[in-house]
Design an enzyme around this catalytic site. Structure first.
Site, PDB file in Angstrom:
ATOM      1  N   LYS A 138       1.918   2.313  -4.901  1.00  0.00           N
ATOM      2  CA  LYS A 138       2.768   1.632  -6.233  1.00  0.00           C
ATOM      3  C   LYS A 138       2.112   1.908  -7.490  1.00  0.00           C
ATOM      4  O   LYS A 138       2.711   2.458  -8.600  1.00  0.00           O
ATOM      5  CB  LYS A 138       3.106   0.174  -6.211  1.00  0.00           C
ATOM      6  CG  LYS A 138       4.139  -0.188  -5.026  1.00  0.00           C
ATOM      7  CD  LYS A 138       4.446  -1.572  -4.981  1.00  0.00           C
ATOM      8  CE  LYS A 138       3.328  -2.433  -4.615  1.00  0.00           C
ATOM      9  NZ  LYS A 138       2.831  -1.992  -3.093  1.00  0.00           N
ATOM     10  N   ASP A 187       0.536  -1.054   0.074  1.00  0.00           N
ATOM     11  CA  ASP A 187       0.074  -0.088   0.126  1.00  0.00           C
ATOM     12  C   ASP A 187       0.949   1.161  -0.047  1.00  0.00           C
ATOM     13  O   ASP A 187       0.498   2.327   0.554  1.00  0.00           O
ATOM     14  CB  ASP A 187      -0.918   0.083   1.341  1.00  0.00           C
ATOM     15  CG  ASP A 187      -1.693  -1.204   1.237  1.00  0.00           C
ATOM     16  OD1 ASP A 187      -2.194  -1.472   0.116  1.00  0.00           O
ATOM     17  OD2 ASP A 187      -1.862  -1.769   2.467  1.00  0.00           O
ATOM     18  N   GLN A 201       2.338  -5.946  -3.207  1.00  0.00           N
ATOM     19  CA  GLN A 201       2.582  -6.170  -1.666  1.00  0.00           C
ATOM     20  C   GLN A 201       4.006  -5.177  -1.357  1.00  0.00           C
ATOM     21  O   GLN A 201       4.173  -4.527  -1.985  1.00  0.00           O
ATOM     22  CB  GLN A 201       2.570  -7.482  -1.096  1.00  0.00           C
ATOM     23  CG  GLN A 201       1.513  -8.197  -1.051  1.00  0.00           C
ATOM     24  CD  GLN A 201       0.889  -8.626  -2.399  1.00  0.00           C
ATOM     25  OE1 GLN A 201       1.683  -9.373  -3.086  1.00  0.00           O
ATOM     26  NE2 GLN A 201      -0.300  -8.642  -2.856  1.00  0.00           N
ATOM     27  N   GLY A 258      -4.120  -4.162  -4.586  1.00  0.00           N
ATOM     28  CA  GLY A 258      -5.132  -3.299  -4.912  1.00  0.00           C
ATOM     29  C   GLY A 258      -4.484  -2.259  -5.346  1.00  0.00           C
ATOM     30  O   GLY A 258      -4.107  -1.184  -4.371  1.00  0.00           O
ATOM     31  N   HIS A 259      -3.987  -1.906  -6.460  1.00  0.00           N
ATOM     32  CA  HIS A 259      -3.309  -0.885  -7.252  1.00  0.00           C
ATOM     33  C   HIS A 259      -4.188   0.300  -7.503  1.00  0.00           C
ATOM     34  O   HIS A 259      -4.933   0.092  -8.422  1.00  0.00           O
ATOM     35  CB  HIS A 259      -2.208  -1.196  -8.096  1.00  0.00           C
ATOM     36  CG  HIS A 259      -1.130  -2.178  -7.589  1.00  0.00           C
ATOM     37  ND1 HIS A 259      -0.207  -2.992  -8.418  1.00  0.00           N
ATOM     38  CD2 HIS A 259      -0.810  -2.536  -6.404  1.00  0.00           C
ATOM     39  CE1 HIS A 259       0.493  -3.592  -7.617  1.00  0.00           C
ATOM     40  NE2 HIS A 259       0.141  -3.421  -6.527  1.00  0.00           N
TER      41      HIS A 259
END
Ligand code: IMP
Length: 429
Positions: A16, A13, A225, A40-41
């Site tokens: 990225k 988080d 991650q 979850g980008h």
């Protein structure tokens, strides 16, 4: 053309997605090599928020080839859910711009179920997983009982392997966890259907990426991650189930990591963590709550409130070192604007050891008991969200950035000061 990699240098988080989206402009290929829909980008384009889980963040730029490498745990149901969402919002996702490795392991419904049941079984020792079936899928890969994307495409093979797998999984689900088993015919029907949709996207992605690189194409590797969640080098067992940085590129993309020229770590100007596990610089008081509120620190996949705390230079140096980072992107710098003083963790006090420790301790029992030592930097108390040049930033902000840079041993190349695509500042002298 350059090959670059972006990895998370904290607990995930770090922002990225936005940085990958930015660098994807110059890339021909954007390649995911590990993780799965636990990622979850987030990318914000003209006020529209996109959260990408399995699809690489290059998809928002037409004309790029986006690759889901063999090291990714692919949940085909989740993938097509994501494709549907993207398509409905006007983003083209077709086999010309998205390839899925034939060798990627498949997350089945039973993996998600077992993920949830294992967490329940662990009780107070739970990891706090995203519940996306990641651990059970990678466990099957290592146990050599997993099914790969190529297996989905061959009906006879799918039937034979899934039959064998479900015998074992159902025994576990029924006998140990006392829950209802999965029905083989139902699972077969579900995955045969999805296999048909998946087929046009399937490719030998490792070979394709290596060829593209030899032909001078620019490749961007997208880590998911973060380094501290790496299965081998993170805070085991409170980690995810893959190699989250440079090491994962070789295994998970079939590309030699020695040929990656620039390796950019991404870190927030403070720290967050979701799920359980050690977090030495966590602030459980008012300041932690303020970071959560101002930084909107809620999980993009699960919505869980993130644990918040201060920048941890011990962990950050370790992450950058481990991954051979050539530079750092410092994100969410604007969030710190609300503080008069900004604590930064510069060393740990470790039980049983004399004096402060500035090297990351290798073992969990050591890291669990550590106490952070802070230095306090002056805050700037000015909204910096509209700044676009390094010189536009207040002196106290620049001092903070340069002070951090001196202590991490790699250049800070970019700063991010807001969620929008253009809210970035190249770090100039
Ligand atoms: P899993 O990857 O779902 O098995 O979860 C293992 C640990 O990694 C949990 O603490 C999760 O919260 C964490 N985790 C997994 N993916 C992400 C991510 O994309 N961002 C932050 N934490 C993550």
């Amino acid at each position: 053309m350059p090959t670059r990699s972006i990895f998370g240098a904290q607990w995930g988080d770090e922002g990225k997605g936005k940085i990958i989206d930015l660098l994807a402009r110059e890339a021909d290929y954007v390649v995911r090599y590990q993780g799965g829909p636990n990622a979850g980008h987030t990318v914000v384009v003209n006020g529209n928020k996109f959260i990408l889980r399995l699809v690489p963040s290059g998809i928002l730029h037409p004309g790029k080839v986006n690759v889901i490498g063999n090291g990714v745990a692919v949940d085909p149901l989740s993938l097509f859910g994501e494709v549907k969402e993207l398509t409905e919002r006007g983003v083209t996702v077709d086999p010309r711009c998205l390839r899925v490795s034939a060798g990627a392991h498949v997350i089945f419904e039973h993996h998600k179920k077992i993920d949830a049941l294992s967490e329940r079984w662990r009780g107070a020792g739970r990891i706090g997983t995203t519940g996306r079936g990641i651990g059970p899928c990678y466990a099957d890969k290592a146990a050599r009982t997993g099914l790969r994307v190529a297996d989905l495409l061959e009906p006879a093979r799918l039937r034979a392997r899934l039959t064998a797998v479900l015998v074992e999984k159902n025994a576990l689900i029924e006998s140990v966890h006392r829950e209802a088993p999965f029905d083989l015919e139902q699972s077969l029907a579900q995955y045969s259907q999805v296999a048909e949709r998946l087929a046009p996207f399937v490719a030998d992605t490792g070979s394709e990426v290596r060829h593209a690189w030899k032909q001078g194409k620019s490749i961007l590797f997208e880590g998911a991650q973060g380094a501290m969640l790496d299965i081998d080098h993170g805070t085991y067992p409170y980690v995810t189930s893959s190699n989250t940085g440079t090491a994962g590129i070789g295994t998970g993309a079939g590309f030699p990591p020695t040929q990656v020229e620039r390796v950019l770590g991404v870190a927030k100007a403070y720290c967050t963590r979701v799920g359980e596990g050690p977090f030495p610089s966590e602030d459980k008081e008012k300041d932690g709550d303020t970071i959560r509120e101002v930084g909107r620190e809620f999980g993009s996949v699960t919505g869980r409130p993130r644990r918040c705390g201060w920048l941890d230079l011990v962990a950050l140096r370790y992450a950058l070192d481990l991954n051979g980072a050539t530079g750092l992107v410092l994100t969410n710098l604007d969030v710190l604007s609300v503080f008069d003083q900004i604590p930064v963790c510069v060393a740990y006090d470790v039980p049983g050891q004399k004096g402060p420790v500035s090297e990351y301790p290798a073992h969990l029992p050591d890291i669990e008991g550590v106490r952070p030592r802070y230095e306090r930097m002056p805050g700037w108390r000015v909204d910096i969200g509209a700044a676009r040049r390094y010189g536009d930033l207040p002196k106290a902000t620049r001092d903070y950035v340069e002070w951090v840079e001196e202590r991490i041993g790699v250049p800070i190349e970019l700063l991010s000061v807001g969620p929008e695509r253009d809210a970035v500042i190249p770090r100039t002298a």
